[in-house]
Design an enzyme around this catalytic site. Structure first.
Site, PDB file in Angstrom:
ATOM      1  N   LYS A   1      21.084  49.462  21.404  1.00 10.52           N
ATOM      2  CA  LYS A   1      21.999  50.124  20.475  1.00 10.52           C
ATOM      3  C   LYS A   1      21.380  51.419  19.937  1.00 10.52           C
ATOM      4  CE  LYS A   1      24.750  46.444  20.560  1.00 10.52           C
ATOM      5  NZ  LYS A   1      23.987  45.542  21.425  1.00 10.52           N
TER       6      LYS A   1
ATOM      7  N   LYS B   1      27.882  47.028  14.172  1.00 15.17           N
ATOM      8  CA  LYS B   1      27.218  46.132  15.121  1.00 15.17           C
ATOM      9  C   LYS B   1      25.773  45.934  14.711  1.00 15.17           C
ATOM     10  CE  LYS B   1      28.202  48.862  18.615  1.00 15.17           C
ATOM     11  NZ  LYS B   1      28.221  49.495  19.981  1.00 15.17           N
TER      12      LYS B   1
ATOM     13  N   ARG C   1      31.323  51.016  31.821  1.00 14.25           N
ATOM     14  CA  ARG C   1      29.930  50.778  32.210  1.00 14.25           C
ATOM     15  C   ARG C   1      29.602  51.694  33.394  1.00 14.25           C
ATOM     16  NH1 ARG C   1      26.400  46.666  31.927  1.00 14.25           N
ATOM     17  NH2 ARG C   1      26.738  47.016  29.695  1.00 14.25           N
TER      18      ARG C   1
ATOM     19  N   ARG D   1      35.873  48.128  31.053  1.00  8.09           N
ATOM     20  CA  ARG D   1      36.205  46.800  30.525  1.00  8.09           C
ATOM     21  C   ARG D   1      37.349  46.965  29.531  1.00  8.09           C
ATOM     22  NH1 ARG D   1      30.525  46.169  30.007  1.00  8.09           N
ATOM     23  NH2 ARG D   1      30.656  48.075  28.797  1.00  8.09           N
TER      24      ARG D   1
ATOM     25  N   ARG E   1      37.085  44.841  21.361  1.00  9.16           N
ATOM     26  CA  ARG E   1      35.888  44.793  22.203  1.00  9.16           C
ATOM     27  C   ARG E   1      36.297  44.671  23.667  1.00  9.16           C
ATOM     28  NH1 ARG E   1      33.249  39.531  19.859  1.00  9.16           N
ATOM     29  NH2 ARG E   1      35.433  38.925  20.177  1.00  9.16           N
TER      30      ARG E   1
ATOM     31  N   ASP F   1      27.029  52.586  28.429  1.00  2.94           N
ATOM     32  CA  ASP F   1      28.363  52.266  27.937  1.00  2.94           C
ATOM     33  C   ASP F   1      28.965  53.522  27.327  1.00  2.94           C
ATOM     34  OD1 ASP F   1      28.033  49.691  28.776  1.00  2.94           O
ATOM     35  OD2 ASP F   1      27.807  48.820  26.779  1.00  2.94           O
TER      36      ASP F   1
ATOM     37  N   GLU G   1      26.133  52.878  24.102  1.00  2.00           N
ATOM     38  CA  GLU G   1      24.967  52.012  24.266  1.00  2.00           C
ATOM     39  C   GLU G   1      24.235  52.410  25.543  1.00  2.00           C
ATOM     40  OE1 GLU G   1      25.549  47.781  24.067  1.00  2.00           O
ATOM     41  OE2 GLU G   1      26.768  47.893  22.247  1.00  2.00           O
TER      42      GLU G   1
ATOM     43  N   ASN H   1      22.052  50.182  28.065  1.00  2.00           N
ATOM     44  CA  ASN H   1      21.628  48.813  28.366  1.00  2.00           C
ATOM     45  C   ASN H   1      20.494  48.816  29.387  1.00  2.00           C
ATOM     46  OD1 ASN H   1      23.852  46.945  27.029  1.00  2.00           O
ATOM     47  ND2 ASN H   1      24.882  48.756  27.848  1.00  2.00           N
TER      48      ASN H   1
END
Length: 321
Positions: A124, A159, A209, A224, A232, A272, A280, A282
């Site tokens: 994050k 978050k 993604r 997504r 979300r 993301d 984000e 990841n």
């Protein structure tokens, strides 16, 4: 090559969507051997980092997806590549694993992603190094400042810095009568750090993604799409995965970050992006390989192993020099 995968319990992995299994199948198809171990199988004894490893024979079936060979103990440096694929949470046990893997690297092991880089890149918080790529962000333990941030934008996403899979993410509105409860739940009265991001309505078109493999960009994103009434897009939260070409902004973000993150030892990264904003980075166990491959025909697992072959060869050469 002999490739060791550090995994969650083997029988908990779902062959229909598990990226690590797709990687293994691609590796075997290219003539490599695959092994598995759990976090708890790694030890440091008399200065050497070893693991109890299981040779894995892939069945090609959904169940069982593997046959286990005889377990043996090997130094991590005995493998051509070690892939850290343990899912979050990124807790202290995960941190301790990165300590041992870092020692293994010092002993000649080739670990991807680099364990120190994983540890130093909170998924994050790491976006704050690139403010030109993100929306407005605040990170604080001060509940008053969080309330001010929500008021600044009228709506924000809150978050936790150690969350995963969309867990403990709240969409907070200034006029929500439950705002105080949301802040208390997330922030625990000023005792827990929270990230606040401006709410991005583009989430309705998907939380994208984007995969980077040794700095190279996979040419399709996996959007997504949130369920109706959901803020979300994470697949773990019920998001629908839809592969799509990269937008011009997606390309810009990926091309900018690709070489920079690869130079830090981050071989596989999942960016993301919502709308035009990075949300984000990841680095623990990015997924999405199978969905992109199935929907576009671009073989992400094969591309990953091909890139790994090149990286291992380059690292061997550099070590020899």
């Amino acid at each position: 090559m002999d490739i060791l995968f550090i995994l969650d319990p083997f029988d908990s992995l779902k062959p229909k969507k598990e990226t690590s299994i797709a990687m293994m199948r691609a590796a075997v198809a290219r003539g490599h051997r695959v092994f598995g171990c759990l976090q708890g199988d790694i030890s440091l004894d008399q200065g050497k980092v070893t693991a109890r490893v299981t040779p894995l024979e892939l069945t090609g079936e959904l169940s069982p997806w593997y046959k286990a060979g005889e377990v043996r103990t090997e130094p991590l440096s005995a493998f051509d590549a070690v892939l850290m694929r343990k899912d979050p949470p990124f807790d202290m046990e995960y941190v301790y694993s990165t300590y041992m893997l870092e020692r293994a690297v010092e002993q000649g092991a080739r670990v991807y992603n680099n364990p120190a880089a994983i540890r130093d890149h909170n998924e994050k918080f790491s976006i704050t190094a690139y403010p030109q790529l993100t929306t407005d962000v605040m990170v604080t333990r001060d509940p008053a400042r969080l309330r001010e941030f929500v008021a600044r934008h009228g709506e924000a996403v809150l978050k936790l810095l150690d969350g995963m899979g969309g867990a403990s993410i709240f969409r907070a509105r200034q006029d929500d009568p439950n705002l105080s409860v949301i802040l208390e739940t997330m922030n625990r009265f000023g005792t827990r750090t929270v990230m606040a991001q401006r709410y991005l309505p583009a989430i309705a078109q998907g939380d994208k993604r984007i995969l980077l493999i040794d700095g190279e960009v996979v040419p399709h994103a996996l959007a997504r799409i949130p369920q109706a009434g959901e803020a979300r897009g994470n697949m773990a939260a019920g998001g629908k995965p839809v592969a799509q070409p990269l937008s011009a902004r997606d390309e810009e973000i990926a091309r900018y970050l690709g070489p920079r993150l690869a130079a830090k030892g981050l071989f596989l990264v999942g960016l993301d992006v919502i709308g035009d904003s990075l949300t984000e980075i990841n680095v623990t166990s990015p997924t999405g390989f199978m969905e992109i491959t199935a929907q576009t025909g671009f073989d992400v697992p094969d591309f990953f192993i091909a890139q790994l072959e090149k990286r291992v060869a380059a690292d061997r050469s550099a070590a020899g020099a």
